[in-house]
Design a protein around this motif. Structure first.
Motif, short mmCIF file in Angstrom:
data_model
loop_
_atom_site.label_atom_id
_atom_site.label_comp_id
_atom_site.label_asym_id
_atom_site.label_seq_id
_atom_site.Cartn_x
_atom_site.Cartn_y
_atom_site.Cartn_z
N SER A 82 0.86 -1.19 0.00
CA SER A 82 0.00 0.00 0.00
C SER A 82 0.89 1.23 0.00
O SER A 82 2.11 1.12 0.26
N GLY A 83 0.31 2.36 -0.29
CA GLY A 83 1.06 3.62 -0.21
C GLY A 83 1.60 3.84 1.20
O GLY A 83 2.75 4.24 1.38
N MET A 84 0.77 3.54 2.21
CA MET A 84 1.21 3.75 3.59
C MET A 84 2.32 2.78 3.99
O MET A 84 3.20 3.14 4.78
N ILE A 140 5.43 4.41 2.66
CA ILE A 140 5.82 5.61 3.42
C ILE A 140 6.37 5.23 4.80
O ILE A 140 7.39 5.76 5.25
N TYR A 197 -0.95 13.74 4.00
CA TYR A 197 -1.97 12.71 4.07
C TYR A 197 -2.11 12.32 5.55
O TYR A 197 -1.09 12.14 6.24
N GLU A 251 4.91 16.74 0.81
CA GLU A 251 3.77 16.29 0.02
C GLU A 251 3.31 17.50 -0.78
O GLU A 251 3.05 18.56 -0.21
N ASP A 277 5.91 12.85 -1.42
CA ASP A 277 4.73 12.09 -1.84
C ASP A 277 4.17 12.78 -3.09
O ASP A 277 3.69 13.91 -3.02
N THR A 295 1.76 11.55 -5.12
CA THR A 295 0.55 10.83 -5.52
C THR A 295 -0.42 11.68 -6.35
O THR A 295 -1.05 11.19 -7.28
N PHE A 296 -0.52 12.97 -6.02
CA PHE A 296 -1.55 13.80 -6.66
C PHE A 296 -1.21 14.20 -8.09
O PHE A 296 -2.11 14.40 -8.90
N SER A 330 1.18 6.53 -3.61
CA SER A 330 0.11 5.57 -3.46
C SER A 330 -0.28 5.17 -4.88
O SER A 330 -0.90 5.96 -5.61
N THR A 375 -2.41 3.20 -5.58
CA THR A 375 -3.86 3.02 -5.51
C THR A 375 -4.59 4.06 -6.35
O THR A 375 -5.71 3.81 -6.81
N LYS A 376 -3.97 5.23 -6.53
CA LYS A 376 -4.66 6.38 -7.13
C LYS A 376 -4.46 6.40 -8.64
O LYS A 376 -4.89 5.50 -9.31
N VAL A 399 -4.92 -1.76 -4.13
CA VAL A 399 -4.19 -0.92 -3.18
C VAL A 399 -2.71 -1.30 -3.27
O VAL A 399 -2.37 -2.48 -3.20
N ALA A 400 -1.84 -0.30 -3.49
CA ALA A 400 -0.40 -0.56 -3.59
C ALA A 400 0.36 0.75 -3.46
O ALA A 400 -0.24 1.84 -3.54
N LEU A 460 -9.04 8.92 -5.09
CA LEU A 460 -8.90 9.79 -6.26
C LEU A 460 -8.12 9.06 -7.34
O LEU A 460 -7.58 7.97 -7.10
C1 LIG Z 1 -4.04 7.54 -0.67
C2 LIG Z 1 -2.83 8.29 -0.31
C3 LIG Z 1 -1.83 7.73 0.50
C4 LIG Z 1 -1.96 6.35 1.09
O1 LIG Z 1 -1.96 5.36 0.14
P1 LIG Z 1 -2.66 3.92 0.35
O2 LIG Z 1 -2.39 3.24 -0.94
O3 LIG Z 1 -4.11 4.16 0.63
O4 LIG Z 1 -1.97 3.30 1.52
C5 LIG Z 1 -0.70 8.47 0.75
N1 LIG Z 1 -0.56 9.72 0.27
C6 LIG Z 1 -1.51 10.30 -0.50
C7 LIG Z 1 -1.30 11.68 -1.00
C8 LIG Z 1 -2.67 9.61 -0.81
O5 LIG Z 1 -3.62 10.20 -1.55
#
Ligand SMILES: *Cc1c(COP(=O)(O)O)cnc(C)c1O
Length: 438
Positions: A116-118, A121, A142, A196, A228, A230-231, A250, A252-253, A262-263, A382
């Motif tokens: 997962s992203g977490m 991290i 986050y 972030e 981070d 992710t966005f 993440s 996942t997004k 989820v990754a 997202l």
């Molecule tokens: C969703 C998210 C995470 C966590 O990721 P998971 O895959 O849900 O563990 C971390 N940082 C940001 C910015 C996120 O949007």
């Protein structure tokens, strides 16, 4: 398949791609082209065009000497990590192909994937901190990342100092200097600068170049800057080009992109990845082969999906901007502050498709808007193919203390929207009719 592997001279049953084209006529191939085959040789898997999913917990060694050599790499007795596949907590073919392809997008030497992203991290931070150390981070993070620093790492004598995303170069330098003093008092060091950008849900951008300049001036190189991404990643922002050392996701997004897995991942120079890989080997937390395979599929379309979602968001925001029920927009394509526009121009290649919209009224009005959406789904997360909408103050940021929420601008009138790849006119029609209920 052992015959095919032996025929290549590969000493272990390990994915070993034959030399592949990375340029045509002296022109390097683009990431979107490399996503279709990089790091995978079909002849090693019965000609299967797509990589099979390798469901196995362990890998057979060709000889005892090979086994010894691999363990010397795994345990760090020899530099450079394992030369072959050993055991599925450490690595696997699907995960290695995925890591090779992810590294391409950020121009990184190496990448690591996680469940997962977490997980990514948390293992990243744990690999770098010791008792007495200080983490400098931007805010907001986050919520789970912020919680891990403040509530978990604090149990082991790690403290933090933070600065708001959007802080000036002077403020950032002042905060890093303060962290250095704090670390000195605690008998530790500044172990990591963790960013972030853009912040969620405010979309405030961090000046990564200014952070790097301040780090170099106050601390010197050994303290890594992680971010981070992710966005905006991997398409709209490449932080390693602006002075970050490690980029975290993440998956996942946007990268997964279909709201069905989820990754997480990190990427950067090998020297920054190695301590994290060692801790992942110990703890586990590597992504599973099936999810890695799904992510390989997702990476083939990530540029298409993100480009379309970005175009859709621009159209939707152009509509929302002038709507009488809308009092403000937190969209990177319509920045109002000059200093934020300056960071955007230096760091970003696109405005993304996740933004906040402020509606006339408070929680009740936002809830009526959300409850009347017909196409957009009411859900957190997202970056998927479908448009999602949520109310951060009562959902993702409910656990954030009220005064901190206010300081971050997360009011009751804020709705967060992640635009997908639907027809943009259908989305606009949906928002138009739902705004009638506000
Ligand atoms: C969703 C998210 C995470 C966590 O990721 P998971 O895959 O849900 O563990 C971390 N940082 C940001 C910015 C996120 O949007």
């Amino acid at each position: 398949m052992t015959d095919a592997i032996d025929a290549t001279g590969n000493p272990t049953p390990r994915r070993k791609p034959k030399p592949e084209r990375t340029e045509i006529g002296g022109r390097p191939l683009k990431p979107s082209t490399l996503m279709m085959g990089h790091g995978y040789d079909p002849t090693l898997s019965e000609g299967s065009l797509k990589a099979p999913i390798f469901l196995t917990s362990t890998f057979a060694f060709p000889s005892a000497a090979d086994g010894k050599r691999h363990f010397e790499g795994i345990t760090g007795k020899r530099e450079g990590g394992a030369e072959g596949l050993v055991y599925s907590r450490f690595n696997g073919p699907n995960q290695e192909i995925l890591e090779d392809r992810l590294a391409i997008w950020d121009g990184a030497e190496d990448a690591l994937t996680f469940s997962s992203g977490m997980t990514a991290i948390c293992i990243l931070m744990m690999a770098y901190v010791s008792q007495g150390d200080v983490i400098v981070h931007s805010g907001p993070l986050y919520a789970a990342s912020e919680g891990f620093v403040a509530k978990v790492l604090s149990k082991f004598g790690v403290t933090y100092v933070d600065f708001p995303a959007g802080a000036s170069a002077e403020e950032i330098e002042e905060v890093i200097s303060r962290a250095k003093c704090q670390a000195g008092e605690n008998g530790g060091k500044v172990a990591m600068i963790y960013l972030e950008s853009p912040g969620n849900p405010t979309n405030a951008l961090v000046d990564v170049e200014a952070v790097k300049a301040a780090r170099d001036k106050v601390l010197g190189k050994p303290c890594p800057i992680a971010i981070d991404n992710t966005f905006l990643g991997p398409l709209w922002q490449r932080p390693l080009d602006h002075g970050a050392d490690i980029v975290a996701y993440s998956l996942t997004k946007y990268v997964g992109g279909h709201s069905d897995l989820v990754a997480g991942s990190i990427a950067g120079a090998k020297k920054w990845m190695d301590p994290v890989r060692a801790l992942r080997n110990t703890m586990g937390g590597i992504v599973d082969p099936n999810t890695a395979w799904m992510l390989l599929r997702s990476l083939e379309t990530v540029e298409l999906r993100m480009a379309r979602a970005g175009e859709n968001a621009a159209k939707v925001c152009a509509f929302l901007k002038d709507h009488p029920k809308v009092t403000g927009l937190g969209y990177l394509g319509m920045i109002e502050e000059a200093s934020q526009q300056d960071i955007y121009d230096r760091h970003c290649m696109g405005a993304g498709s996740t933004f906040s919209v402020f509606l006339k009224g408070g929680e009740a009005e936002c809830f009526r808007f959300l409850d009347n959406l017909q196409i957009a789904k009411l859900a957190v997360s997202l970056g998927g193919t479908e448009t999602l909408a949520s109310h951060p103050a009562s959902m993702t940021h409910l656990s954030v203390p009220e005064d901190r929420r206010a300081a971050l601008g997360i009011t009751d009138s804020l709705v967060r929207i992640s635009i997908g790849i639907e027809d943009p006119d259908d989305l606009i029609a949906d928002f138009e009719q739902a705004l009638d209920y506000v």
